[in-house]
Design an enzyme around this catalytic site. Structure first.
Site, PDB file in Angstrom:
ATOM      1  N   ARG A 213     -10.009  -0.385   6.757  1.00  0.00           N
ATOM      2  CA  ARG A 213      -8.633   0.173   6.561  1.00  0.00           C
ATOM      3  C   ARG A 213      -7.723  -1.166   6.677  1.00  0.00           C
ATOM      4  O   ARG A 213      -8.261  -1.785   7.215  1.00  0.00           O
ATOM      5  CB  ARG A 213      -8.519   0.935   7.640  1.00  0.00           C
ATOM      6  CG  ARG A 213      -8.830   2.324   7.716  1.00  0.00           C
ATOM      7  CD  ARG A 213      -7.941   3.365   6.626  1.00  0.00           C
ATOM      8  NE  ARG A 213      -8.337   4.786   6.790  1.00  0.00           N
ATOM      9  CZ  ARG A 213      -9.170   5.291   5.868  1.00  0.00           C
ATOM     10  NH1 ARG A 213      -9.770   4.460   4.831  1.00  0.00           N
ATOM     11  NH2 ARG A 213      -9.623   6.583   6.020  1.00  0.00           N
ATOM     12  N   GLU A 242      -0.373   1.256   1.100  1.00  0.00           N
ATOM     13  CA  GLU A 242      -0.647   1.383  -0.213  1.00  0.00           C
ATOM     14  C   GLU A 242      -0.003   2.373  -0.956  1.00  0.00           C
ATOM     15  O   GLU A 242       0.201   3.500  -0.593  1.00  0.00           O
ATOM     16  CB  GLU A 242      -2.348   1.921  -0.070  1.00  0.00           C
ATOM     17  CG  GLU A 242      -3.379   0.964   0.788  1.00  0.00           C
ATOM     18  CD  GLU A 242      -4.407   1.762   0.841  1.00  0.00           C
ATOM     19  OE1 GLU A 242      -4.833   2.792   0.286  1.00  0.00           O
ATOM     20  OE2 GLU A 242      -5.525   1.084   1.643  1.00  0.00           O
ATOM     21  N   HIS A 261      -8.223   0.419  -3.453  1.00  0.00           N
ATOM     22  CA  HIS A 261      -8.692   1.590  -2.482  1.00  0.00           C
ATOM     23  C   HIS A 261      -9.745   2.503  -3.431  1.00  0.00           C
ATOM     24  O   HIS A 261      -9.715   3.567  -3.475  1.00  0.00           O
ATOM     25  CB  HIS A 261      -7.738   2.468  -1.805  1.00  0.00           C
ATOM     26  CG  HIS A 261      -8.287   2.978  -0.599  1.00  0.00           C
ATOM     27  ND1 HIS A 261      -7.686   3.355   0.681  1.00  0.00           N
ATOM     28  CD2 HIS A 261      -9.662   3.311  -0.056  1.00  0.00           C
ATOM     29  CE1 HIS A 261      -8.398   3.869   1.541  1.00  0.00           C
ATOM     30  NE2 HIS A 261      -9.513   3.743   1.021  1.00  0.00           N
TER      31      HIS A 261
END
Lengths: 308, 308
Positions: A213, A242, A261
């Site tokens: 993360r 993000e 991601h």
């Protein structure tokens, strides 16, 4: 979702529709795991008993009202283990063999021989000893790296890691590693774990890889450490914000590899996630113990709990 | 080279100086293995008994006069095995996870999530069953791929490959593979082995990786196959002409990854190559059997010969 639709009333909702859809629901399946819609809609959760999330990390739903409630929380543990492990090994080799440099030279039409690094014999410290971290440890070991782990508590003789160091002592042990892999669950204890002091203790030739993360890292400290040559490179698949904002200096820094991601998202991942929920739903119907129940005090599924 | 200099008269020469330096020499150590200086200077090899080359492939010195002479030929077998195996595994993962796409998007400042491919369970056909091919087979197997080999003769139950197919039947077997790795020695038999017919038999989703010699491939046929979507991608570390000419379309083709003949060249490789020659020189002095003696009829060191 057909087996669920055959046995229950199913409502599909986006963030705007969630408050209405949540009213009267027993079960909530959170698909868009980075959305903040759930805490916003929480006042409508008038009879919720189970929340399942389509991710391994449960940090997006660890708001106090859920944590302190009786609602059972399950995650999608297992789906991402091997895909992410392959991804991390690929990043390690990409650094060692300078694949990014070769692609930049190719794009420039330039032939320039360089010497590369061995992967075998190098040392990787994996911060996070859950199923994904274990899969990474096994994959890197298979490729000839030496590994160690960092978890909540120090211990020896772990089957995947050998030595596991306590995350409180991270700065003492991080200098051992040529590659540092962040894959810990995001909790109050791990938030900002990688800060200036930790980066300064890294070997200046070492690379930092984050597939956990973004909030595990104090991003400005990482940027400073890269600029000060305290860290030789970073591969980042996750970010504090993000998508990564256009103004972030990370986009254009030397020796920084970015991806959006996606390290665990292999073809078919959405089907696999849905199947995992359906299988757990069938246990729910049958009154059986659910898989992947999160310990809401810890913020993850404890090891020893039935893995899927 | 100090142990050699202490025991023998050593002359260092470039291509221009080689004819003079070679006259009267017992031993020739060819460092620049892609040079054509040796065949050009051959008339001066008036008492040469041993030629050692700083490469695994001996094709650059397999000219008829050497082949038909009594001069013993040895190569640098072993030095490149594990470095190249790591490199090939990295290329496989780079294709599966689209690292090149991520870097291009990063350079463009674009955040674009994609789904990636698994590596585990995929199939790799390794064309070349010498020590480098074996090291690649073991490394890919460790990462979860299924492997098979292609060699001079078909056989079953090989410890590294399981099944080995005959190179004469390559087109029949190549469609099995998701990744095809060319690492065969360059001989009259393997020159141009990868031609139009072979590429047309590949799975259209498969990738071709060449870490052997450029001349194993009919490059124009590879380019045609890539353009016709008969082959999904290629990673090339070696080329028919090196450096790759600026006008080659390979530089700018989609799904083509180029590197400048460096897959085995890890930091310290030059020292390792020199040490290998020195060790063999000490055997020569002691009158012992040399390591890595090439069978000049085959064009490589036969398996079963003492590997270093």
């Amino acid at each position: 979702m057909e087996p669920v639709e055959n046995a229950a009333t199913v409502r599909y909702a986006d963030a705007a529709g969630l408050p209405d859809a949540l009213r009267g629901a027993d079960i909530l399946f959170v698909w868009d795991f980075l959305s903040t819609a759930v805490p916003d809609a929480w006042p409508s959760a008038d009879r919720l008993r189970w929340l399942h999330i389509a991710s391994a990390g449960v940090d997006p739903v660890m708001f106090p009202e859920l944590r302190d409630s009786d609602v059972v929380l399950t995650n999608s543990r297992g789906v991402f283990d091997n895909p992410i492990a392959e991804y991390v090994l690929g990043l390690v080799i990409a650094f060692a063999k300078d694949f990014a440099g070769s692609l930049d030279l190719q794009r420039a039409g330039t032939w320039r021989h360089r010497e590369t690094e061995r992967v075998g014999g190098k040392r990787a410290l994996i911060v996070g000893t859950g199923p994904i971290g274990r899969s990474i440890a096994r994959m890197l070991t298979a490729a000839g790296l030496k590994v160690a782990g960092v978890g909540r508590r120090a211990r020896e003789g772990d089957p995947d890691f050998g030595a596991v160091h306590a995350s409180d002592d991270l700065a003492e042990h991080i200098g051992w590693a040529d590659y540092v892999v962040a894959v810990a669950p995001l909790t109050e204890k791990t938030k900002g774990l990688f800060d200036r002091r930790v980066f300064a203790a890294m070997k200046p030739t070492a690379r930092f890889i984050n597939v956990g993360r973004g909030e595990l890292v104090v991003t400005d400290d990482l940027i400073d450490a890269l600029r000060a040559d305290e860290v030789a490179g970073a591969a980042l698949d996750v970010f504090e914000t993000e998508p990564l904002p256009a103004e972030s200096p990370l986009w254009t820094m030397d020796n920084v590899l970015l991806s959006p991601h996606m390290s665990g998202d292999v073809v078919g991942w959405k089907d696999t996630l849905a199947e995992l929920f359906v299988a757990n739903f069938e246990k729910w119907l049958a009154g059986e113990r659910l898989d992947n129940v999160v310990d809401k005090k810890l913020g993850y599924v404890p090891m020893g709990a039935e893995p899927r």
